[in-house]
Motif scaffolding. Structure first.
Motif, PDB file in Angstrom:
ATOM      1  N   TRP A  47      55.989 114.825  29.228  1.00  0.00           N
ATOM      2  CA  TRP A  47      56.739 114.912  30.473  1.00  0.00           C
ATOM      3  C   TRP A  47      57.571 116.189  30.433  1.00  0.00           C
ATOM      4  O   TRP A  47      58.378 116.384  29.524  1.00  0.00           O
ATOM      5  N   ARG A  55      57.984 108.742  36.069  1.00  0.00           N
ATOM      6  CA  ARG A  55      58.552 107.404  36.166  1.00  0.00           C
ATOM      7  C   ARG A  55      60.040 107.511  35.852  1.00  0.00           C
ATOM      8  O   ARG A  55      60.453 108.367  35.066  1.00  0.00           O
ATOM      9  N   THR A  56      60.845 106.655  36.443  1.00  0.00           N
ATOM     10  CA  THR A  56      62.286 106.726  36.203  1.00  0.00           C
ATOM     11  C   THR A  56      62.832 105.353  35.832  1.00  0.00           C
ATOM     12  O   THR A  56      62.313 104.327  36.254  1.00  0.00           O
ATOM     13  N   ASN A  72      66.134 110.749  32.744  1.00  0.00           N
ATOM     14  CA  ASN A  72      64.802 110.149  32.729  1.00  0.00           C
ATOM     15  C   ASN A  72      63.849 110.909  31.822  1.00  0.00           C
ATOM     16  O   ASN A  72      62.962 110.301  31.203  1.00  0.00           O
ATOM     17  N   HIS A  76      62.025 109.240  28.209  1.00  0.00           N
ATOM     18  CA  HIS A  76      60.685 109.415  27.652  1.00  0.00           C
ATOM     19  C   HIS A  76      60.731 110.091  26.289  1.00  0.00           C
ATOM     20  O   HIS A  76      59.999 109.712  25.374  1.00  0.00           O
ATOM     21  N   GLY A 166      48.007 107.283  35.276  1.00  0.00           N
ATOM     22  CA  GLY A 166      48.220 106.315  36.351  1.00  0.00           C
ATOM     23  C   GLY A 166      46.958 105.640  36.832  1.00  0.00           C
ATOM     24  O   GLY A 166      46.964 105.013  37.891  1.00  0.00           O
ATOM     25  N   ILE A 216      54.011  99.054  31.381  1.00  0.00           N
ATOM     26  CA  ILE A 216      54.532  99.701  32.593  1.00  0.00           C
ATOM     27  C   ILE A 216      54.787  98.666  33.688  1.00  0.00           C
ATOM     28  O   ILE A 216      55.920  98.534  34.174  1.00  0.00           O
ATOM     29  N   ALA A 220      58.724  98.271  33.419  1.00  0.00           N
ATOM     30  CA  ALA A 220      59.251  99.304  34.305  1.00  0.00           C
ATOM     31  C   ALA A 220      59.193  98.907  35.771  1.00  0.00           C
ATOM     32  O   ALA A 220      59.995  99.388  36.580  1.00  0.00           O
ATOM     33  N   LEU A 221      58.251  98.035  36.140  1.00  0.00           N
ATOM     34  CA  LEU A 221      58.090  97.657  37.546  1.00  0.00           C
ATOM     35  C   LEU A 221      58.559  96.238  37.836  1.00  0.00           C
ATOM     36  O   LEU A 221      59.254  95.993  38.814  1.00  0.00           O
TER      37      LEU A 221
END
Length: 303
Positions: A47, A55-56, A72, A76, A166, A216, A220-221
């Motif tokens: 990143w 992604r944050t 952010n 990572h 992704g 993820i 993260a979601l």
């Protein structure tokens, strides 16, 4: 097979995977008496602090995105400095050889990480040259070649597999991957068994990947508790093992160093690995090994 070669435009993604009802397929036999094949994917990415983060975890002050996005990016970077080594130790101590989905540039920017994976015999799977959706890549064939060449130069081996950042693909991506010599992909989360993907100049194998047993979406979601990977993973493991009594299945476990490699989540990953190893008739394999196993039983001519 519809393709750019016979229609003047790339085939639609929806045309690539012919429908196949599970009960209508030939029985797949696992290698050496196994019935469930498990592969572990460690996603290792680069990143850039100069770009918007893929992604944050922390929203920007007053809702206005700012660059450079230090918190952010550093989230990572923790994974590359610390989290990766927790995943590495968990796998190495259990004798598990994973597949590393790696941005090609990581071989240059994080050579210590790449050397550790290479020394441990991990499979290197292309994951784009830099982290970002394939839809935003101006020259996909060149970017794919760049990733492949970076991995080949570092490891001495041409990567056989590919996971798009992704899981993104345009209508033409699969043809570009085929033309570059990629043999299997992990983007098509549509099945519990491998399948042939239509592509030019040659078809590719889809090795079952997961957006369910994947940190993820989980963390993260969906923002689950730290131990959700273990609890959901065991339920997945037990049911796929039950389903595989008649015909073999594939289970994927996908993790990222900056998410699962943190102190409050690593134990869940270790516990899930132990549950996999304790299950009878389960074989832990790499993506390339699963692709080879499948093509030996279902060559493309019979698909």
């Amino acid at each position: 097979m519809s393709s750019s070669a016979d229609t003047g435009r790339p085939a639609l993604l929806s045309d690539r995977l012919p429908y196949s009802a599970l009960p209508d397929r030939p029985v797949l036999k696992g290698p050496e008496g196994s019935r469930l094949l498990v592969w572990v994917i460690v996603n290792v990415e680069h990143w850039s602090i100069d770009r918007a983060m893929p992604r944050t975890v922390l929203s920007p002050p007053m809702g206005q995105p700012l660059l450079p996005d230090l918190p952010n990016w550093a989230w990572h970077e923790y994974g590359m400095r610390v989290g990766f080594w927790r995943l590495y130790d968990a796998l190495e101590s259990r004798g598990i050889v994973p597949t590393m989905a790696v941005n090609g540039i990581v071989c240059e920017t994080y050579p210590r990480v790449a050397r550790a994976a290479l020394s441990a015999g991990w499979e290197f799977m292309g994951h784009g040259h830099v982290q970002g959706p394939m839809h935003k890549v101006e020259d996909q064939p060149q970017a794919i070649r760049q990733c492949i060449e970076s991995i080949r130069s570092f490891t001495g081996k041409t990567p056989r597999g590919w996971e798009s950042p992704g899981l993104t693909e345009t209508d033409a991506t699969i043809d570009h991957l085929s033309a570059a010599g990629i043999e299997y992909v992990a983007d098509w989360v549509a099945d519990d068994q491998p399948a042939w993907i239509r592509a030019e100049p040659r078809p590719l194998v889809s090795v079952p990947y997961s957006v369910e047993i994947n940190d993820i979406p989980l963390m993260a979601l969906q923002h689950h508790r730290s131990d959700e990977l273990y609890h959901r993973g065991v339920l997945q493991l037990e049911r796929l093992w039950q389903d595989s009594e008649r015909s073999a299945r594939v289970m994927a476990i996908s993790v990222h160093p900056y998410i699962t490699g943190v102190p409050h989540r690593i134990a869940a990953f270790e516990q899930l690995l132990d549950a996999v190893l304790a299950m009878p008739e389960v074989e832990v394999m790499t993506g390339a090994q699963i692709a080879d196993w499948f093509t030996a039983q279902v060559p493309v001519a019979k698909a």
